[in-house]
Write an enzyme that holds these catalytic residues in place. Structure first.
Site, PDB file in Angstrom:
ATOM      1  N   GLY A 136       4.739  -0.335  -8.799  1.00  0.00           N
ATOM      2  CA  GLY A 136       4.083  -1.637  -8.338  1.00  0.00           C
ATOM      3  C   GLY A 136       4.369  -2.225  -7.138  1.00  0.00           C
TER       4      GLY A 136
ATOM      5  N   GLY B 237      -4.398  -7.909   7.934  1.00  0.00           N
ATOM      6  CA  GLY B 237      -5.025  -9.104   7.615  1.00  0.00           C
ATOM      7  C   GLY B 237      -4.486  -9.959   8.803  1.00  0.00           C
TER       8      GLY B 237
ATOM      9  N   ALA C 137     -10.995   4.822  -2.357  1.00  0.00           N
ATOM     10  CA  ALA C 137     -10.636   6.282  -2.535  1.00  0.00           C
ATOM     11  C   ALA C 137      -9.132   6.364  -3.080  1.00  0.00           C
ATOM     12  CB  ALA C 137     -10.768   6.989  -1.173  1.00  0.00           C
TER      13      ALA C 137
ATOM     14  N   CYS D 177      -1.061   3.478   4.244  1.00  0.00           N
ATOM     15  CA  CYS D 177      -2.556   4.336   4.173  1.00  0.00           C
ATOM     16  C   CYS D 177      -2.213   5.636   5.371  1.00  0.00           C
ATOM     17  CB  CYS D 177      -3.552   3.562   4.793  1.00  0.00           C
ATOM     18  SG  CYS D 177      -3.479   1.766   4.305  1.00  0.00           S
TER      19      CYS D 177
ATOM     20  N   HIS E  29     -28.964  19.799   1.298  1.00  0.00           N
ATOM     21  CA  HIS E  29     -28.585  21.258   0.619  1.00  0.00           C
ATOM     22  C   HIS E  29     -28.291  21.972   1.456  1.00  0.00           C
ATOM     23  CE1 HIS E  29     -28.878  23.999  -2.594  1.00  0.00           C
ATOM     24  NE2 HIS E  29     -29.611  24.829  -1.808  1.00  0.00           N
TER      25      HIS E  29
ATOM     26  N   THR F 289       2.229  -2.619   6.756  1.00  0.00           N
ATOM     27  CA  THR F 289       2.314  -1.690   5.750  1.00  0.00           C
ATOM     28  C   THR F 289       1.338  -0.401   6.063  1.00  0.00           C
ATOM     29  OG1 THR F 289       2.818  -3.137   4.134  1.00  0.00           O
ATOM     30  CG2 THR F 289       2.252  -1.009   3.246  1.00  0.00           C
ATOM     31  N   CYS F 290       0.002  -0.815   6.331  1.00  0.00           N
ATOM     32  CA  CYS F 290      -1.013   0.460   6.354  1.00  0.00           C
ATOM     33  C   CYS F 290      -0.682   1.300   7.341  1.00  0.00           C
ATOM     34  CB  CYS F 290      -2.302  -0.177   6.597  1.00  0.00           C
ATOM     35  SG  CYS F 290      -3.560   0.765   6.654  1.00  0.00           S
TER      36      CYS F 290
ATOM     37  N   TYR G 246      -2.150   4.429  -8.046  1.00  0.00           N
ATOM     38  CA  TYR G 246      -2.405   5.374  -7.060  1.00  0.00           C
ATOM     39  C   TYR G 246      -1.475   5.870  -6.249  1.00  0.00           C
ATOM     40  CZ  TYR G 246      -3.164   2.252  -3.017  1.00  0.00           C
ATOM     41  OH  TYR G 246      -2.822   1.504  -1.876  1.00  0.00           O
TER      42      TYR G 246
ATOM     43  N   GLU H 147      -0.850   9.689  -5.704  1.00  0.00           N
ATOM     44  CA  GLU H 147      -0.941  10.374  -4.426  1.00  0.00           C
ATOM     45  C   GLU H 147       0.178  10.959  -4.102  1.00  0.00           C
ATOM     46  OE1 GLU H 147      -4.307   7.606  -2.497  1.00  0.00           O
ATOM     47  OE2 GLU H 147      -2.214   7.098  -2.196  1.00  0.00           O
TER      48      GLU H 147
ATOM     49  N   GLU I 122     -25.349  15.939  -3.061  1.00  0.00           N
ATOM     50  CA  GLU I 122     -26.754  16.308  -3.299  1.00  0.00           C
ATOM     51  C   GLU I 122     -26.848  15.841  -4.753  1.00  0.00           C
ATOM     52  OE1 GLU I 122     -29.034  20.065  -3.278  1.00  0.00           O
ATOM     53  OE2 GLU I 122     -27.093  20.867  -2.731  1.00  0.00           O
TER      54      GLU I 122
ATOM     55  N   THR J  78      -6.269  -2.442   2.503  1.00  0.00           N
ATOM     56  CA  THR J  78      -6.434  -2.602   3.884  1.00  0.00           C
ATOM     57  C   THR J  78      -7.618  -3.448   4.272  1.00  0.00           C
ATOM     58  OG1 THR J  78      -4.843  -1.304   4.719  1.00  0.00           O
ATOM     59  CG2 THR J  78      -6.553  -1.652   6.246  1.00  0.00           C
TER      60      THR J  78
ATOM     61  N   LYS K  87       0.679   7.940   4.972  1.00  0.00           N
ATOM     62  CA  LYS K  87       0.354   8.710   3.643  1.00  0.00           C
ATOM     63  C   LYS K  87      -0.584   9.811   3.773  1.00  0.00           C
ATOM     64  CE  LYS K  87      -2.749   7.139   1.306  1.00  0.00           C
ATOM     65  NZ  LYS K  87      -3.117   6.187   0.380  1.00  0.00           N
TER      66      LYS K  87
HETATM   67  P1  FAD Z   1       0.830  -5.911   5.524  1.00  0.00           P
HETATM   68  O1  FAD Z   1      -0.164  -4.834   5.971  1.00  0.00           O
HETATM   69  O2  FAD Z   1       1.965  -5.522   4.434  1.00  0.00           O
HETATM   70  O3  FAD Z   1       1.399  -6.686   6.565  1.00  0.00           O
HETATM   71  C1  FAD Z   1       2.285  -7.724   6.537  1.00  0.00           C
HETATM   72  C2  FAD Z   1       3.429  -7.850   7.618  1.00  0.00           C
HETATM   73  O4  FAD Z   1       4.135  -9.014   7.559  1.00  0.00           O
HETATM   74  C3  FAD Z   1       4.582  -6.499   7.702  1.00  0.00           C
HETATM   75  O5  FAD Z   1       4.307  -6.073   8.841  1.00  0.00           O
HETATM   76  C4  FAD Z   1       5.818  -7.245   7.576  1.00  0.00           C
HETATM   77  O6  FAD Z   1       7.058  -6.663   8.091  1.00  0.00           O
HETATM   78  C5  FAD Z   1       5.433  -8.873   7.919  1.00  0.00           C
HETATM   79  N1  FAD Z   1       6.297  -9.778   7.701  1.00  0.00           N
HETATM   80  C6  FAD Z   1       6.687 -10.183   6.193  1.00  0.00           C
HETATM   81  N2  FAD Z   1       7.549 -11.316   5.905  1.00  0.00           N
HETATM   82  C7  FAD Z   1       7.457 -11.484   7.331  1.00  0.00           C
HETATM   83  C8  FAD Z   1       8.012 -12.818   7.769  1.00  0.00           C
HETATM   84  N3  FAD Z   1       8.944 -13.691   7.202  1.00  0.00           N
HETATM   85  N4  FAD Z   1       8.073 -12.897   9.333  1.00  0.00           N
HETATM   86  C9  FAD Z   1       7.556 -11.868   9.980  1.00  0.00           C
HETATM   87  N5  FAD Z   1       6.792 -11.048   9.691  1.00  0.00           N
HETATM   88  C10 FAD Z   1       6.905 -10.791   8.277  1.00  0.00           C
HETATM   89  N6  FAD Z   1      -4.698   0.472   1.351  1.00  0.00           N
HETATM   90  C11 FAD Z   1      -5.959   1.176   1.601  1.00  0.00           C
HETATM   91  O7  FAD Z   1      -7.048   0.540   1.869  1.00  0.00           O
HETATM   92  N7  FAD Z   1      -6.187   2.593   1.467  1.00  0.00           N
HETATM   93  C12 FAD Z   1      -4.932   3.243   1.326  1.00  0.00           C
HETATM   94  O8  FAD Z   1      -4.997   4.539   1.288  1.00  0.00           O
HETATM   95  C13 FAD Z   1      -3.501   2.632   1.180  1.00  0.00           C
HETATM   96  N8  FAD Z   1      -2.480   3.497   0.860  1.00  0.00           N
HETATM   97  C14 FAD Z   1      -1.586   2.764   0.849  1.00  0.00           C
HETATM   98  C15 FAD Z   1       0.022   3.554   0.643  1.00  0.00           C
HETATM   99  C16 FAD Z   1       0.787   3.103   0.417  1.00  0.00           C
HETATM  100  C17 FAD Z   1       2.011   3.917   0.174  1.00  0.00           C
HETATM  101  C18 FAD Z   1       1.226   1.488   0.395  1.00  0.00           C
HETATM  102  C19 FAD Z   1       2.548   0.805   0.137  1.00  0.00           C
HETATM  103  C20 FAD Z   1      -0.072   0.749   0.645  1.00  0.00           C
HETATM  104  C21 FAD Z   1      -1.371   1.427   0.806  1.00  0.00           C
HETATM  105  N9  FAD Z   1      -2.438   0.701   0.897  1.00  0.00           N
HETATM  106  C22 FAD Z   1      -3.664   1.355   1.294  1.00  0.00           C
HETATM  107  C23 FAD Z   1      -2.292  -0.850   0.843  1.00  0.00           C
HETATM  108  C24 FAD Z   1      -2.711  -1.545   2.363  1.00  0.00           C
HETATM  109  O9  FAD Z   1      -1.268  -0.966   2.883  1.00  0.00           O
HETATM  110  C25 FAD Z   1      -2.275  -2.922   2.019  1.00  0.00           C
HETATM  111  O10 FAD Z   1      -3.375  -3.438   1.415  1.00  0.00           O
HETATM  112  C26 FAD Z   1      -2.249  -3.725   3.402  1.00  0.00           C
HETATM  113  O11 FAD Z   1      -1.443  -3.167   4.500  1.00  0.00           O
HETATM  114  C27 FAD Z   1      -2.207  -4.846   3.352  1.00  0.00           C
HETATM  115  O12 FAD Z   1      -2.336  -5.890   4.438  1.00  0.00           O
HETATM  116  P2  FAD Z   1      -1.673  -7.215   4.706  1.00  0.00           P
HETATM  117  O13 FAD Z   1      -2.090  -7.661   6.146  1.00  0.00           O
HETATM  118  O14 FAD Z   1      -1.699  -7.915   3.538  1.00  0.00           O
HETATM  119  O15 FAD Z   1      -0.068  -6.921   4.824  1.00  0.00           O
END
Ligand code: FAD
Length: 461
Positions: free
Chosen positions: A263, A15, A342, A47, A437, A41-42, A178, A182, A442, A312, A50
């Site tokens: 969670g 985001g 998915a 994602c 097909h 995280t992603c 999920y 997974e 289909e 994501t 994974k």
């Molecule tokens: P994040 O991507 O978590 O980014 C937050 C960032 O902020 C991190 O880099 C963190 O280090 C940083 N941060 C935190 N606090 C501070 C601070 N105080 N100062 C500076 N930096 C900071 N989603 C899908 O759509 N498909 C999938 O297949 C999928 N698989 C997943 C598998 C796993 C194992 C996990 C854990 C999640 C998965 N997700 C998946 C969910 C997806 O990763 C998250 O929904 C997405 O990353 C959220 O994005 P975000 O920008 O909110 O936060």
């Protein structure tokens, strides 16, 4: 480093990066603060790695099926260290791309921890420097939640699962969502004896009941032990180095690793949100309006930290909508009502729209179409796995309310179906589409009469 910005983004995940890039493109002076690795995280521990692990775990089945098509080869061998090293290389590559994208968009990247100190100020924890900004965007995501159980510190979460030195002989994955499902598929596919433990009646709460059942059944057929209605009560290190896990059912079983996928919680600790009077909601996530604005007018929040839908593409869309609203004078709210998604379990799930239960509770009449069959790749083998296609339509308007697919490539299929469902397609629209097909997909356009119907939530005979 300058000290005043139009926008300071905390967190360079899905985001935050999208919002920062777009705001900068619209002419704002933007800094993004990241305390760990670019991509969030992603990219780093969600994602992407994974899915790489999922792909690795699916080869044994493909080796098996290949033989029925006439292939023969020596005994396949798997090396965890090779997978880990190649995965790490790929993640490093992607992190670099994120850095380049931010540089290219003229966003200033600051490697530090950001802490809100007021409605228009953020402190860099390491550099001990204060930045000021017209607006702050909090995009700090979430982290795994580990239940308070004696010995839980011996367990791992998804964060550590991406860096295990070696695979255990036996693993317990605790959770029914999920991520748990997974990872159970990943470990089982890579040859680890896997037990999935969930305290409820069935895994994958919130998914369609037929999907939950068929996935649980097929996971068991693939060798995953699923323990339901049970919880961990304590964990003790035993002499062998393994972990003795005591269950609420009074059993004690030892495992090489215990993974908690119980969670995730929003990353709000020590973020200083109280300094800007930013309100939280009941789940201790940041409360925002439809435009991602918090109770403090200069502070916005997107992604998992707001606990709307923790995926994501949703975080990206919220980040984009924020930039569009604030920096392009084009108020844009994200529609969270239809989100195709998915699950890369084994078997895979693709789903969009309402479950049968939710459609039945919110619509007077619904039609349910179900088709189950063996995918073509299994027809030359004795493998019993089946695919399932389930379509739920409004009995009054013919609109497709939900589509649920279980089986190979359902994640890919649901992206396409998602377009039609988002457009408000009817069953007649699906039927008018000429089938491709021979494919599994289909099935979606050849479902003839309803398998059954529901009126006021009650199934008709
Ligand atoms: P994040 O991507 O978590 O980014 C937050 C960032 O902020 C991190 O880099 C963190 O280090 C940083 N941060 C935190 N606090 C501070 C601070 N105080 N100062 C500076 N930096 C900071 N989603 C899908 O759509 N498909 C999938 O297949 C999928 N698989 C997943 C598998 C796993 C194992 C996990 C854990 C999640 C998965 N997700 C998946 C969910 C997806 O990763 C998250 O929904 C997405 O990353 C959220 O994005 P975000 O920008 O909110 O936060």
């Amino acid at each position: 480093m300058s000290s005043h910005y139009d926008l300071v983004v905390i967190g360079a995940g899905s985001g935050g990066v999208r919002a920062a890039r777009m705001a900068s493109t619209y002419g704002a002076k933007v800094a993004i603060i990241e305390e760990y690795r670019l991509g969030g995280t992603c990219v780093i521990r969600g994602c992407v790695p994974k899915k790489l692990f999922v792909l690795a775990s699916r080869f044994p089945e493909q080796f098996d099926v290949a033989q029925s098509f006439g292939w023969s080869f020596g005994e396949p061998k798997f090396d965890w260290a090779t997978l880990l090293a190649n995965k790490n290389k790929e993640i490093d590559r992607l992190e670099n791309i994120y850095g380049n994208i931010l540089d290219g968009a003229k966003v200033e990247t600051i490697r530090d921890r950001g802490v809100v100190t007021g409605p228009n100020s953020v402190r860099l924890a390491k550099a001990q420097q204060e930045l000021t900004a017209d607006r702050i965007l909090v995009a700090t995501g979430g982290r795994p939640f580990v239940p308070n159980i004696p010995g839980a510190e011996m367990g791992i979460t998804s964060n550590e699962a991406f860096h295990l030195e070696k695979l255990p002989k036996r693993i317990l994955v605790n959770g029914g969502g999920y991520i748990a499902v997974e990872f159970a598929g990943i470990f089982a596919g890579l040859g680890v004896e896997t037990t999935l433990l969930y305290r409820g009646d069935q895994i994958l709460r919130g998914f369609d009941a037929d999907v939950r059942e068929i996935v649980a059944e097929q996971m068991k057929a693939r060798g995953v032990e699923i323990k339901l209605n049970s919880e961990i009560t304590r964990m003790d290190r035993c002499a062998s180095g393994n972990i003795d896990v005591s269950f609420s059912t009074d059993e004690v079983v030892d495992f090489g690793e215990v993974m908690f996928a119980t969670g995730r919680v929003p990353n709000i600790e020590g973020l200083g949100l109280e300094k800007a009077d930013v309100n939280l909601n009941a789940g201790r996530a940041i409360h925002v309006d439809a435009y991602s604005q918090t109770s403090c007018p200069s502070v916005y929040a997107v992604g998992d930290i707001t606990n709307r839908v923790a995926l994501t593409p949703v975080a990206i869309r919220e980040g984009a909508a924020f930039a569009e609203t604030v920096y392009n004078n084009n108020p844009t709210a994200v529609d969270h009502s239809i989100i195709p998604t998915a699950v890369f379990s084994e078997p895979e799930i693709g789903t969009v729209g309402l479950t049968e239960h939710d459609a039945g509770s919110s619509h007077a009449k619904i039609n349910v179409y179900i088709s189950t069959f063996r995918p073509m790749q299994n027809t030359l083998t004795a493998r019993p796995e089946k695919m399932m296609f389930k379509l739920i339509t409004d009995g009054e308007t013919d609109k497709v309310l939900g589509v649920h697919i279980v089986g190979p490539t359902s994640g890919e299929m649901i992206q396409m179906v998602g377009i039609a469902v988002s457009m408000g397609a009817t069953k007649a629209d699906f039927d008018r589409t000429i089938a491709v097909h021979p494919t599994a997909a289909e099935e979606l356009v050849t479902l003839k009469s309803p398998t059954y119907q529901l009126e006021n939530g009650i199934r008709l005979a």
